[in-house]
Write a protein that holds these residues in place. Structure first.
Motif, PDB file in Angstrom:
ATOM      1  N   THR A  76       0.829  -1.207   0.000  1.00 17.85           N
ATOM      2  CA  THR A  76       0.000   0.000   0.000  1.00 17.85           C
ATOM      3  C   THR A  76       0.861   1.254   0.000  1.00 17.85           C
ATOM      4  N   LEU A  77       1.935   1.235   0.795  1.00 17.09           N
ATOM      5  CA  LEU A  77       2.840   2.376   0.836  1.00 17.09           C
ATOM      6  C   LEU A  77       3.506   2.598  -0.515  1.00 17.09           C
ATOM      7  N   ASP A  78       3.971   1.530  -1.133  1.00 17.24           N
ATOM      8  CA  ASP A  78       4.624   1.655  -2.433  1.00 17.24           C
ATOM      9  C   ASP A  78       3.670   2.231  -3.476  1.00 17.24           C
ATOM     10  N   GLN A  79       2.395   1.830  -3.411  1.00 15.28           N
ATOM     11  CA  GLN A  79       1.408   2.375  -4.348  1.00 15.28           C
ATOM     12  C   GLN A  79       1.201   3.868  -4.115  1.00 15.28           C
ATOM     13  N   ALA A  80       1.164   4.260  -2.838  1.00 17.28           N
ATOM     14  CA  ALA A  80       1.000   5.682  -2.511  1.00 17.28           C
ATOM     15  C   ALA A  80       2.187   6.493  -3.002  1.00 17.28           C
ATOM     16  N   VAL A  84       2.413   9.550  -6.026  1.00 16.82           N
ATOM     17  CA  VAL A  84       2.977  10.877  -5.823  1.00 16.82           C
ATOM     18  C   VAL A  84       4.132  11.125  -6.796  1.00 16.82           C
ATOM     19  N   ARG A  85       5.025  10.142  -6.923  1.00 16.10           N
ATOM     20  CA  ARG A  85       6.184  10.309  -7.792  1.00 16.10           C
ATOM     21  C   ARG A  85       5.772  10.543  -9.234  1.00 16.10           C
ATOM     22  N   HIS A  86       4.657   9.935  -9.635  1.00 13.87           N
ATOM     23  CA  HIS A  86       4.193  10.087 -11.006  1.00 13.87           C
ATOM     24  C   HIS A  86       3.877  11.547 -11.323  1.00 13.87           C
ATOM     25  N   ARG A  87       3.574  12.328 -10.288  1.00 13.81           N
ATOM     26  CA  ARG A  87       3.220  13.732 -10.485  1.00 13.81           C
ATOM     27  C   ARG A  87       4.416  14.671 -10.303  1.00 13.81           C
ATOM     28  N   VAL A  88       5.557  14.113  -9.913  1.00 10.16           N
ATOM     29  CA  VAL A  88       6.750  14.922  -9.707  1.00 10.16           C
ATOM     30  C   VAL A  88       7.475  15.109 -11.037  1.00 10.16           C
ATOM     31  N   THR A  89       7.877  16.333 -11.327  1.00  4.16           N
ATOM     32  CA  THR A  89       8.489  16.647 -12.615  1.00  4.16           C
ATOM     33  C   THR A  89       9.803  17.389 -12.421  1.00  4.16           C
ATOM     34  N   LEU A  90      10.809  16.993 -13.186  1.00  2.00           N
ATOM     35  CA  LEU A  90      12.071  17.722 -13.264  1.00  2.00           C
ATOM     36  C   LEU A  90      12.119  18.404 -14.626  1.00  2.00           C
ATOM     37  N   ARG A  91      12.335  19.712 -14.628  1.00  2.79           N
ATOM     38  CA  ARG A  91      12.311  20.484 -15.871  1.00  2.79           C
ATOM     39  C   ARG A  91      13.736  20.642 -16.414  1.00  2.79           C
ATOM     40  N   LEU A  92      13.970  20.052 -17.578  1.00  2.00           N
ATOM     41  CA  LEU A  92      15.282  20.112 -18.235  1.00  2.00           C
ATOM     42  C   LEU A  92      15.229  21.133 -19.360  1.00  2.00           C
TER      43      LEU A  92
END
Length: 280
Positions: A76-80, A84-92
């Motif tokens: 469950t934690l890994d899914q959470a 969240v990580r899927h929405r994190v973006t690094l702008r290059l």
């Protein structure tokens, strides 16, 4: 006792492998440290979860029941975290022509390792975008006038090549020497170009300079036979323009390719991006 994630991950790893040594290898910790972690968990819960012997490791009945719940909690934690990580973006940020296959490999490895995504931001001046914080990290070619306090990571050096119009006399020559560029009108991208009058000693600089403000203006000015250009060799394989011709350039210094970032921006993501960009 406060049960921590490290206790659950250690226990489930040992239970899966039925081995302290193999679990320690997977978790990248020493076997004594793993044994202490399991002992802390059992001591805090006042139960025995694992039966140990010199030859094997087995779950107790209590351990088997606890394993079901521990794996459910971790899943469950890994899914959470993944959500969240899927929405994190690094702008290059970059000005033109990301290096291939470096860019594709780096972005792919970074996204697979972190679950975050890379937003590719084309801008005429990546360093200015870095100053304005509209990008998190910038890929820059040539000499760098970096913002104060910025960190610079050199990736590699690119050979240079000359480019001219199909109607230019240079197109009929077999090559051009770096010291002979001074005799040709030179088209320069003043914002993100890698070559300009600053690239030569004062007494060897081209007599005529044609300034342009971005890569597209530079490209069309050369194609219109207003002068010649000097670019990294990557442009030869990536630029499709029927009016241009590329000519080998001898004795030219290479052009550096670097990553630039502010040390206080997206520290963890930038560190992981650098790990993907410079493997090993």
């Amino acid at each position: 006792m406060d049960v921590e994630l490290r206790h659950l991950r250690a226990f489930t790893c040992v239970a899966r492998h039925r081995s302290f040594s193999r679990a320690a290898e997977e978790l990248l910790i020493t076997q004594p440290a793993l044994s202490r972690t399991i002992a802390q968990l059992e001591g805090g819960l006042c139960v025995r979860l694992l039966d140990r012997s010199s030859r094997h490791v087995a779950l107790t009945d209590t351990g088997a029941e606890f394993l079901v719940h521990a794996e459910r909690v971790l899943a469950t934690l890994d899914q959470a975290l993944a959500a969240v990580r899927h929405r994190v973006t690094l702008r290059l940020g970059f000005s033109w022509l990301l290096p291939a296959p470096w860019a594709q490999r780096t972005v792919s490895h970074f996204e697979e390792a972190t679950g975050a995504s890379v937003e590719l931001t084309r801008t005429d001046d990546p360093l200015q975008a870095l100053r304005r914080r509209t990008v998190d990290i910038a890929l820059v070619r040539g000499d760098i006038d970096a913002p104060r306090g910025a960190r610079i990571v050199h990736l590699y050096d690119e050979p240079r090549i000359a480019v001219c119009s199909e109607r230019c006399d240079l197109a009929r020559l077999g090559h051009l020497d770096w010291t002979d560029v001074q005799y040709w009108p030179l088209v320069v991208n003043t914002v993100s170009g890698t070559t300009g009058p600053w690239s030569w000693p004062v007494d060897q600089r081209p007599a005529q300079i044609i300034d342009t403000a971005n890569y597209d203006e530079w490209l069309e000015t050369v194609a219109a036979n207003r002068g010649i250009g000097i670019v990294p060799e990557a442009a030869r394989d990536r630029t499709q323009h029927p009016a241009l011709r590329f000519v080998p350039l001898t004795n030219a210094p290479s052009s550096p390719v670097s990553l630039v970032y502010a040390p206080d921006a997206q520290r963890t993501l930038i560190r992981r991006f650098l790990e993907a960009a410079i493997p090993g």
